[in-house]
Design a protein around this motif. Structure first.
Motif, PDB file in Angstrom:
ATOM      1  N   ARG A   1      13.416  13.196  -2.372  1.00 29.86           N
ATOM      2  CA  ARG A   1      13.249  12.612  -3.924  1.00 29.86           C
ATOM      3  C   ARG A   1      12.735  13.517  -4.651  1.00 29.86           C
TER       4      ARG A   1
ATOM      5  N   PRO B   1       3.206   0.665  -7.377  1.00 30.73           N
ATOM      6  CA  PRO B   1       3.648   1.761  -6.733  1.00 30.73           C
ATOM      7  C   PRO B   1       5.000   2.454  -6.949  1.00 30.73           C
ATOM      8  N   GLU B   2       5.945   1.388  -7.188  1.00 29.18           N
ATOM      9  CA  GLU B   2       7.592   1.811  -7.420  1.00 29.18           C
ATOM     10  C   GLU B   2       7.722   2.625  -8.598  1.00 29.18           C
TER      11      GLU B   2
ATOM     12  N   PHE C   1       3.149   7.974   5.705  1.00 25.08           N
ATOM     13  CA  PHE C   1       2.164   7.013   6.288  1.00 25.08           C
ATOM     14  C   PHE C   1       1.627   7.524   7.665  1.00 25.08           C
TER      15      PHE C   1
ATOM     16  N   ASN D   1       1.155   6.033  10.384  1.00 33.63           N
ATOM     17  CA  ASN D   1       2.220   5.531  11.469  1.00 33.63           C
ATOM     18  C   ASN D   1       3.795   5.703  10.985  1.00 33.63           C
TER      19      ASN D   1
ATOM     20  N   ARG E   1      12.192  12.202   4.172  1.00 33.22           N
ATOM     21  CA  ARG E   1      12.211  10.925   3.382  1.00 33.22           C
ATOM     22  C   ARG E   1      11.507  11.065   2.093  1.00 33.22           C
TER      23      ARG E   1
ATOM     24  N   ARG F   1      -4.624   5.626  -1.517  1.00 32.69           N
ATOM     25  CA  ARG F   1      -3.724   4.616  -1.771  1.00 32.69           C
ATOM     26  C   ARG F   1      -3.983   4.210  -3.077  1.00 32.69           C
TER      27      ARG F   1
ATOM     28  N   ALA G   1       6.018   4.765   9.509  1.00 32.07           N
ATOM     29  CA  ALA G   1       6.844   3.494   8.819  1.00 32.07           C
ATOM     30  C   ALA G   1       7.986   3.870   8.521  1.00 32.07           C
ATOM     31  N   LEU G   2       8.898   4.487   9.591  1.00 31.31           N
ATOM     32  CA  LEU G   2      10.178   4.606   9.390  1.00 31.31           C
ATOM     33  C   LEU G   2      10.905   3.191   9.584  1.00 31.31           C
TER      34      LEU G   2
ATOM     35  N   LEU H   1       2.179  12.326  -1.283  1.00 33.31           N
ATOM     36  CA  LEU H   1       0.800  11.811  -0.625  1.00 33.31           C
ATOM     37  C   LEU H   1       1.074  11.631   1.001  1.00 33.31           C
TER      38      LEU H   1
ATOM     39  N   MET I   1       6.133   8.744  -6.885  1.00 32.54           N
ATOM     40  CA  MET I   1       5.294   9.532  -5.477  1.00 32.54           C
ATOM     41  C   MET I   1       5.897   9.169  -4.341  1.00 32.54           C
ATOM     42  N   ALA I   2       5.769  10.139  -3.447  1.00 34.07           N
ATOM     43  CA  ALA I   2       6.356   9.819  -2.017  1.00 34.07           C
ATOM     44  C   ALA I   2       5.133   9.732  -1.239  1.00 34.07           C
ATOM     45  N   MET I   3       5.225   8.961  -0.195  1.00 33.21           N
ATOM     46  CA  MET I   3       4.167   8.873   0.770  1.00 33.21           C
ATOM     47  C   MET I   3       4.592   8.908   2.390  1.00 33.21           C
TER      48      MET I   3
ATOM     49  N   GLU J   1       2.687  -1.364   6.318  1.00 34.54           N
ATOM     50  CA  GLU J   1       3.092  -0.104   6.037  1.00 34.54           C
ATOM     51  C   GLU J   1       4.666  -0.237   5.876  1.00 34.54           C
ATOM     52  N   TYR J   2       5.625  -0.971   6.365  1.00 34.90           N
ATOM     53  CA  TYR J   2       7.111  -0.956   6.061  1.00 34.90           C
ATOM     54  C   TYR J   2       7.099  -1.387   4.629  1.00 34.90           C
TER      55      TYR J   2
ATOM     56  N   LEU K   1      -0.921   1.693  -4.200  1.00 36.28           N
ATOM     57  CA  LEU K   1      -1.016   0.635  -3.115  1.00 36.28           C
ATOM     58  C   LEU K   1      -2.209  -0.327  -3.316  1.00 36.28           C
TER      59      LEU K   1
ATOM     60  N   ARG L   1       7.958  -0.033  -1.296  1.00 33.69           N
ATOM     61  CA  ARG L   1       7.383  -0.184  -2.587  1.00 33.69           C
ATOM     62  C   ARG L   1       7.508   1.428  -3.146  1.00 33.69           C
ATOM     63  N   MET L   2       7.016   2.476  -2.117  1.00 38.14           N
ATOM     64  CA  MET L   2       6.724   3.805  -2.672  1.00 38.14           C
ATOM     65  C   MET L   2       8.314   4.426  -3.019  1.00 38.14           C
TER      66      MET L   2
ATOM     67  N   GLY M   1      10.508   2.842  -4.115  1.00 38.82           N
ATOM     68  CA  GLY M   1      11.252   2.360  -5.441  1.00 38.82           C
ATOM     69  C   GLY M   1      11.690   0.744  -5.364  1.00 38.82           C
TER      70      GLY M   1
ATOM     71  N   ALA N   1      -1.754   6.232  -5.052  1.00 37.02           N
ATOM     72  CA  ALA N   1      -0.261   5.728  -4.786  1.00 37.02           C
ATOM     73  C   ALA N   1       0.003   4.435  -5.649  1.00 37.02           C
TER      74      ALA N   1
END
Lengths: 300, 371
Positions: free
Chosen positions: B150, B72-73, B81, B83, B146, B47, B85-86, B156, B77-79, A193-194, B52, A199-200, A202, B50
């Protein structure tokens, strides 16, 4: 009563652990300690039986080190010992420099190819990916001695004998599978996920690697780099066959050269060994934490 | 013309079908919830939106543009997660600023936008901390910030509240709702949310529309109110609502101008609803499943005509309601009644349902007989 037996059992378990640890430590450290102790003793004292475990004032000398670093033979060394000092004693330092240059180049190549390869094996299923990966690992099972002669002939034809480049190439080929293996294991351990979050956010592939994957995998990368460095620094079989001059001779070859003949100075060999193992010991101490982390970390 | 459109999206994972020819249109400013049990394909669908996950077949368009093959980039779209994922190696500030840094925003703008986003979710004082120095709720807010910073085309969210404890979850839920309301009223870019959850309470409270998913497809897409009151099929009727809807197998029969549901010698008058269902199926008699939500099961006074005789098996006080397990014939029914009603275990009672509160399903197709 019950508490007694439990604490007694625990105490016994701790004692066992302690004894086992002590035995392993002695097994590893005893030769190193003996090399250090010997390196500070006069050659004549090294002949004494029983041997001196702690150098006293009469037998203490720095002449072995002095010879290695300056090439000068101390007056206090006897004529008999002078004869035993070969010129190759003064080649230790250039040999260490060669070893370090080669090992650094090997480490750099390992990271350059190992990072993307390890990441690809960790994250992508492609046609034949597991077979290719197993293929890499299998090369580790090939004994060096079995390919050293063909390698010699090959290098001779390419006019690469006695060059650092040749050793760098061979060592990289030998160490890369292990590097890829460690890095793959480490990358797999990082939640995907990191990378997806990056990727999300950018990032393309390279930026994701640079800003997220590499910083997160730092302990694993340092561990892999140190293993590659050590393997290249310590290698002996290829180096002894493929090098012939100070142009490419590594420290292992030069120490081995000191130990030839019955009249070799044991003090000098010991001092040379001590000087040679300082760089890796230093590395190990500096990066101790990362290496342990790199081999044990599990992400939550 | 939908803002975000999924056409015949299919995803196969080495043989198994995760999403099966799914069609979905999302309007700008909407809060769409994908609701379903684990393995129903809701996360896979998210996903694929997104980028992914790449769909095996089908087309995704955003604002009329085909984005099926964009990485995805490039989708803006912002997601958030599951968990979160910070990035653990970055401060909260850098976590929030990461996207802006990646698109090379000037430093002052980043500073200002990050602060604004942090203020929106109330984490301004934690900007210099690292994620592992924060509590679960604070991390949740960072993950939201986060995304917020944007102003993406689509937000998402993949079960973003599942890592929080029940109390925090309820709090964050209302905050999310408020956040969406503010964003959907914004003039520049309306906040469009797609939210994946298996929690029906989250789905019903947050969504402007809810898509119930099962076995890789959407079984019902409607407003939360309609989803609860007019479930289109058995799956939607039992998945939504807690405790879940009572289902009784029997048959629907016409009787002199009206209709009744018959099971095990019991007869429940259904009036117009029954007539409409039979008319729709064009039959005078048919097997059917009757569904009644527990709160629509009424305890009637004894001797009332048309009521079912039942025995109270257990009474479970839930505080604001009592949950009553009733035995009718060899069927168990659940009723939610006011705690003021004096009912005791072992007692014989009469139960009845109002015809408007009942649902009729076809046992074969599992579809609602009234559509």
């Amino acid at each position: 009563m019950l508490a007694n037996t439990i604490s007694g059992r625990r105490w016994r378990k701790q004692l066992l652990t302690l004894v086992a640890t002590a035995l392993i430590l002695i097994y590893i450290l005893a030769p190193i300690c003996w090399a250090i102790v010997s390196s500070f003793q006069k050659e004549s004292a090294l002949e004494d039986r029983p041997p001196h475990f702690f150098p006293t004032a009469e037998i203490f000398t720095l002449s072995h080190y002095k010879f290695i670093f300056t090439g000068q033979i101390d007056k206090e060394a006897t004529t008999m010992i002078q004869a035993q000092y070969t010129m190759s004693g003064t080649y230790i330092l250039p040999g260490i420099v060669n070893s370090i240059v080669i090992a650094l180049a090997v480490t750099a190549i390992n990271l350059l190819f190992g990072l993307p390869a390890g990441h690809a094996f960790a994250r992508y299923q492609f046609w034949g990916s597991s077979q290719v990966f197993m293929g890499f690992l299998v090369t580790r099972l090939l004994p060096a001695i079995s390919i050293v002669i063909p390698m010699y002939i090959l290098l001779q034809q390419f006019d690469l004998l006695d060059t650092k480049r040749a050793l760098v190439g061979i060592y990289s080929a030998i160490t890369l599978p292990f590097t890829i293996w460690i890095l793959k294991a480490y990358f797999q351990n990082i939640p995907v996920e990191y990378e997806e979050a990056a990727r999300m956010d950018g990032c393309g592939y390279l930026r994701t690697m640079w800003r997220v994957v590499i910083p997160l995998a730092r302990p694993g990368i340092i561990a892999a780099a140190i293993f590659a460095f050590m393997a290249a620094y310590d290698e002996f079989v290829f180096a002894t066959v493929l090098t012939s001059s100070l142009n490419s001779k590594t420290q292992t070859v030069i120490i081995a050269g000191l130990a030839q003949g019955l009249s070799a100075s044991r003090g000098l060999i010991a001092a040379a060994a001590v000087v040679c193992f300082l760089p890796p010991v230093l590395l190990a101490i500096l990066f101790r934490k990362q290496v342990v982390q790199g081999l044990t970390t599990r992400f939550a | 013309m939908g803002f975000l459109k999924l056409e015949k999206i299919t995803k196969r994972f080495s043989g198994s079908l995760a999403v099966d020819h799914l069609d979905l249109e999302v309007e700008e400013g909407e809060f769409l919830v994908l609701l379903g049990p684990s393995g129903c394909g809701k996360t896979t669908t998210l996903r694929m939106i997104a980028g992914l996950e790449v769909q095996t077949e089908g087309k995704i368009t955003l604002e009329g543009k085909d984005i099926s093959d964009s990485p995805p980039e490039r989708r803006d779209m912002a997601m958030v997660f599951q968990n979160l994922a910070l990035y653990p190696h970055m401060t909260v500030f850098d976590n929030i600023a990461f996207y802006l840094q990646n698109i090379r925003t000037p430093k002052e703008t980043i500073e200002q936008k990050v602060r604004q986003a942090a203020r929106q979710v109330g984490i301004e004082e934690f900007l210099t901390r690292y994620p592992n120095q924060l509590s679960g709720g604070q991390r949740q807010r960072v993950a939201l910030a986060r995304a917020l910073v944007r102003c993406p085309k689509v937000f998402l969210l993949d079960e973003p509240l599942s890592s929080l404890d029940a109390k925090l979850r309820a709090g964050m839920r209302s905050e999310l709702k408020l956040l969406h309301r503010n964003l959907s009223q914004s003039k520049e870019r309306k906040g469009t949310f797609i939210y994946v959850t298996h929690d029906q309470v989250e789905a019903l409270t947050l969504g402007t529309r809810v898509a119930v998913m099962n076995k890789g497809n959407i079984v019902q897409l409607s407003t939360p109110r309609d989803l609860y009151n007019k479930p289109r099929n058995l799956f939607a009727s039992t998945f939504v609502g807690s405790p879940s809807m009572n289902l009784i197998e029997g048959s629907l029969e016409r009787e002199n101008g009206s209709a009744a549901f018959i099971f095990q010698g019991n007869r429940i008058a259904l009036g117009e609803i029954g007539v409409a269902a039979l008319k729709r199926a064009n039959r005078a008699q048919m097997p059917a499943i009757l569904g009644v939500r527990p709160e629509s099961v009424k305890i009637a006074s004894p001797g009332m005509t048309g009521a079912l005789a039942a025995q109270v098996v257990t009474v479970e006080p839930l505080g604001q309601n009592n949950l009553i397990n009733l035995q009718v014939g060899d069927r168990m029914l659940i009723a939610l009644v006011s705690p003021d009603l004096a009912i005791h275990e072992g007692e014989n009672v009469n139960v009845c349902f109002q015809p408007q509160a009942t649902h009729l399903f076809d046992p074969q197709t599992e579809e609602n007989l009234l559509g």
